[in-house]
Scaffold this motif. Structure first.
Motif, PDB file in Angstrom:
ATOM      1  N   MET A   1     -26.476 -22.473  34.351  1.00 56.04           N
ATOM      2  CA  MET A   1     -27.238 -22.035  35.493  1.00 56.04           C
ATOM      3  C   MET A   1     -28.501 -22.889  35.581  1.00 56.04           C
ATOM      4  O   MET A   1     -29.249 -22.947  34.616  1.00 56.04           O
ATOM      5  CB  MET A   1     -27.604 -20.558  35.336  1.00 56.04           C
ATOM      6  N   LYS A   2     -28.721 -23.534  36.687  1.00 55.23           N
ATOM      7  CA  LYS A   2     -29.925 -24.343  36.881  1.00 55.23           C
ATOM      8  C   LYS A   2     -31.116 -23.446  37.185  1.00 55.23           C
ATOM      9  O   LYS A   2     -31.016 -22.503  37.946  1.00 55.23           O
ATOM     10  CB  LYS A   2     -29.721 -25.345  38.004  1.00 55.23           C
ATOM     11  N   ILE A   3     -32.238 -23.777  36.573  1.00 59.18           N
ATOM     12  CA  ILE A   3     -33.470 -23.019  36.792  1.00 59.18           C
ATOM     13  C   ILE A   3     -34.356 -23.727  37.801  1.00 59.18           C
ATOM     14  O   ILE A   3     -34.949 -23.134  38.658  1.00 59.18           O
ATOM     15  CB  ILE A   3     -34.229 -22.824  35.467  1.00 59.18           C
ATOM     16  N   GLY A   4     -34.478 -25.033  37.686  1.00 57.35           N
ATOM     17  CA  GLY A   4     -35.315 -25.815  38.585  1.00 57.35           C
ATOM     18  C   GLY A   4     -34.881 -27.264  38.485  1.00 57.35           C
ATOM     19  O   GLY A   4     -33.736 -27.559  38.193  1.00 57.35           O
ATOM     20  N   SER A   5     -35.780 -28.148  38.690  1.00 55.39           N
ATOM     21  CA  SER A   5     -35.484 -29.571  38.662  1.00 55.39           C
ATOM     22  C   SER A   5     -35.190 -30.044  37.236  1.00 55.39           C
ATOM     23  O   SER A   5     -36.095 -30.306  36.461  1.00 55.39           O
ATOM     24  CB  SER A   5     -36.672 -30.336  39.231  1.00 55.39           C
ATOM     25  N   GLY A   6     -33.906 -30.117  36.870  1.00 52.11           N
ATOM     26  CA  GLY A   6     -33.502 -30.613  35.563  1.00 52.11           C
ATOM     27  C   GLY A   6     -33.351 -29.571  34.469  1.00 52.11           C
ATOM     28  O   GLY A   6     -32.704 -29.810  33.458  1.00 52.11           O
ATOM     29  N   TRP A   7     -33.941 -28.399  34.596  1.00 54.11           N
ATOM     30  CA  TRP A   7     -33.851 -27.356  33.561  1.00 54.11           C
ATOM     31  C   TRP A   7     -32.596 -26.521  33.767  1.00 54.11           C
ATOM     32  O   TRP A   7     -32.179 -26.268  34.889  1.00 54.11           O
ATOM     33  CB  TRP A   7     -35.069 -26.441  33.619  1.00 54.11           C
ATOM     34  N   TYR A   8     -31.992 -26.059  32.668  1.00 46.54           N
ATOM     35  CA  TYR A   8     -30.822 -25.188  32.772  1.00 46.54           C
ATOM     36  C   TYR A   8     -30.742 -24.249  31.571  1.00 46.54           C
ATOM     37  O   TYR A   8     -31.317 -24.512  30.509  1.00 46.54           O
ATOM     38  CB  TYR A   8     -29.528 -26.006  32.887  1.00 46.54           C
ATOM     39  N   LEU A   9     -30.045 -23.136  31.741  1.00 48.64           N
ATOM     40  CA  LEU A   9     -29.730 -22.193  30.663  1.00 48.64           C
ATOM     41  C   LEU A   9     -28.281 -22.394  30.266  1.00 48.64           C
ATOM     42  O   LEU A   9     -27.442 -22.726  31.091  1.00 48.64           O
ATOM     43  CB  LEU A   9     -29.924 -20.749  31.137  1.00 48.64           C
ATOM     44  N   ARG A  10     -27.979 -22.185  28.997  1.00 51.01           N
ATOM     45  CA  ARG A  10     -26.601 -22.324  28.542  1.00 51.01           C
ATOM     46  C   ARG A  10     -26.258 -21.183  27.597  1.00 51.01           C
ATOM     47  O   ARG A  10     -27.132 -20.564  26.992  1.00 51.01           O
ATOM     48  CB  ARG A  10     -26.387 -23.669  27.852  1.00 51.01           C
ATOM     49  N   GLY A  11     -24.965 -20.911  27.479  1.00 47.30           N
ATOM     50  CA  GLY A  11     -24.475 -19.901  26.558  1.00 47.30           C
ATOM     51  C   GLY A  11     -23.297 -20.455  25.771  1.00 47.30           C
ATOM     52  O   GLY A  11     -22.511 -21.241  26.284  1.00 47.30           O
ATOM     53  N   ASP A  12     -23.210 -20.061  24.505  1.00 48.32           N
ATOM     54  CA  ASP A  12     -22.122 -20.493  23.636  1.00 48.32           C
ATOM     55  C   ASP A  12     -21.369 -19.269  23.148  1.00 48.32           C
ATOM     56  O   ASP A  12     -21.966 -18.275  22.746  1.00 48.32           O
ATOM     57  CB  ASP A  12     -22.648 -21.258  22.428  1.00 48.32           C
ATOM     58  N   LEU A  13     -20.062 -19.360  23.184  1.00 43.35           N
ATOM     59  CA  LEU A  13     -19.197 -18.281  22.737  1.00 43.35           C
ATOM     60  C   LEU A  13     -18.089 -18.913  21.904  1.00 43.35           C
ATOM     61  O   LEU A  13     -17.511 -19.922  22.305  1.00 43.35           O
ATOM     62  CB  LEU A  13     -18.598 -17.592  23.965  1.00 43.35           C
ATOM     63  N   GLY A  14     -17.819 -18.348  20.739  1.00 42.82           N
ATOM     64  CA  GLY A  14     -16.796 -18.963  19.899  1.00 42.82           C
ATOM     65  C   GLY A  14     -16.215 -17.996  18.879  1.00 42.82           C
ATOM     66  O   GLY A  14     -16.589 -16.831  18.816  1.00 42.82           O
ATOM     67  N   LEU A  15     -15.315 -18.521  18.088  1.00 40.10           N
ATOM     68  CA  LEU A  15     -14.623 -17.749  17.064  1.00 40.10           C
ATOM     69  C   LEU A  15     -14.660 -18.545  15.773  1.00 40.10           C
ATOM     70  O   LEU A  15     -14.340 -19.743  15.762  1.00 40.10           O
ATOM     71  CB  LEU A  15     -13.173 -17.508  17.495  1.00 40.10           C
ATOM     72  N   ALA A  16     -15.058 -17.907  14.677  1.00 40.71           N
ATOM     73  CA  ALA A  16     -15.111 -18.565  13.372  1.00 40.71           C
ATOM     74  C   ALA A  16     -14.051 -17.943  12.465  1.00 40.71           C
ATOM     75  O   ALA A  16     -13.976 -16.728  12.335  1.00 40.71           O
ATOM     76  CB  ALA A  16     -16.491 -18.407  12.759  1.00 40.71           C
ATOM     77  N   VAL A  17     -13.246 -18.779  11.870  1.00 38.69           N
ATOM     78  CA  VAL A  17     -12.224 -18.332  10.916  1.00 38.69           C
ATOM     79  C   VAL A  17     -12.550 -18.978   9.585  1.00 38.69           C
ATOM     80  O   VAL A  17     -12.736 -20.193   9.502  1.00 38.69           O
ATOM     81  CB  VAL A  17     -10.812 -18.754  11.387  1.00 38.69           C
ATOM     82  N   TYR A  18     -12.646 -18.181   8.535  1.00 41.16           N
ATOM     83  CA  TYR A  18     -13.015 -18.717   7.236  1.00 41.16           C
ATOM     84  C   TYR A  18     -12.155 -18.107   6.141  1.00 41.16           C
ATOM     85  O   TYR A  18     -11.612 -17.026   6.276  1.00 41.16           O
ATOM     86  CB  TYR A  18     -14.499 -18.481   6.952  1.00 41.16           C
ATOM     87  N   GLN A  19     -12.033 -18.851   5.063  1.00 42.72           N
ATOM     88  CA  GLN A  19     -11.239 -18.424   3.919  1.00 42.72           C
ATOM     89  C   GLN A  19     -12.036 -18.696   2.657  1.00 42.72           C
ATOM     90  O   GLN A  19     -12.791 -19.667   2.580  1.00 42.72           O
ATOM     91  CB  GLN A  19      -9.918 -19.183   3.881  1.00 42.72           C
ATOM     92  N   SER A  39     -10.114 -14.169  -0.090  1.00 46.72           N
ATOM     93  CA  SER A  39     -10.512 -13.439   1.119  1.00 46.72           C
ATOM     94  C   SER A  39     -10.309 -14.301   2.359  1.00 46.72           C
ATOM     95  O   SER A  39     -10.288 -15.524   2.302  1.00 46.72           O
ATOM     96  CB  SER A  39     -11.970 -13.002   1.009  1.00 46.72           C
ATOM     97  N   PHE A  40     -10.188 -13.630   3.469  1.00 51.00           N
ATOM     98  CA  PHE A  40      -9.968 -14.282   4.755  1.00 51.00           C
ATOM     99  C   PHE A  40     -10.731 -13.474   5.791  1.00 51.00           C
ATOM    100  O   PHE A  40     -10.712 -12.255   5.774  1.00 51.00           O
ATOM    101  CB  PHE A  40      -8.472 -14.293   5.076  1.00 51.00           C
ATOM    102  N   GLY A  41     -11.421 -14.131   6.685  1.00 51.96           N
ATOM    103  CA  GLY A  41     -12.184 -13.385   7.669  1.00 51.96           C
ATOM    104  C   GLY A  41     -12.254 -14.101   9.007  1.00 51.96           C
ATOM    105  O   GLY A  41     -12.032 -15.300   9.112  1.00 51.96           O
TER     106      GLY A  41
END
Length: 62
Positions: A1-19, A39-41
């Motif tokens: 989403m742009k806020i003004g001239s050149g500025w923007y907001l961002r969001g990150d969404l993900g999944l982590a799998v670990y052993q 263990s596994f998570g």
């Protein structure tokens, strides 16, 4: 989403799998020690940030 001239907001969404891991070593007395973790998570990852878009080759994000 742009806020003004050149500025923007961002969001990150993900999944982590670990052993778990394993290892072995010898003590100073020469005895062998072993470690094994079976263990596994799964976990979610979420983040937000802002950035500045300079041009198509360079941008700065936090």
């Amino acid at each position: 989403m742009k806020i003004g001239s050149g500025w923007y907001l961002r969001g990150d969404l993900g999944l982590a799998v670990y052993q778990g891991g394993r290892g072995h070593w010898r003590t100073l007395a020469g005895a062998e020690r072993k470690w094994y973790d079976d263990s596994f998570g799964i976990g979610g990852v979420f983040g937000v940030g802002a950035g500045y878009y300079f041009n198509e080759h360079f941008r700065f994000r936090t």
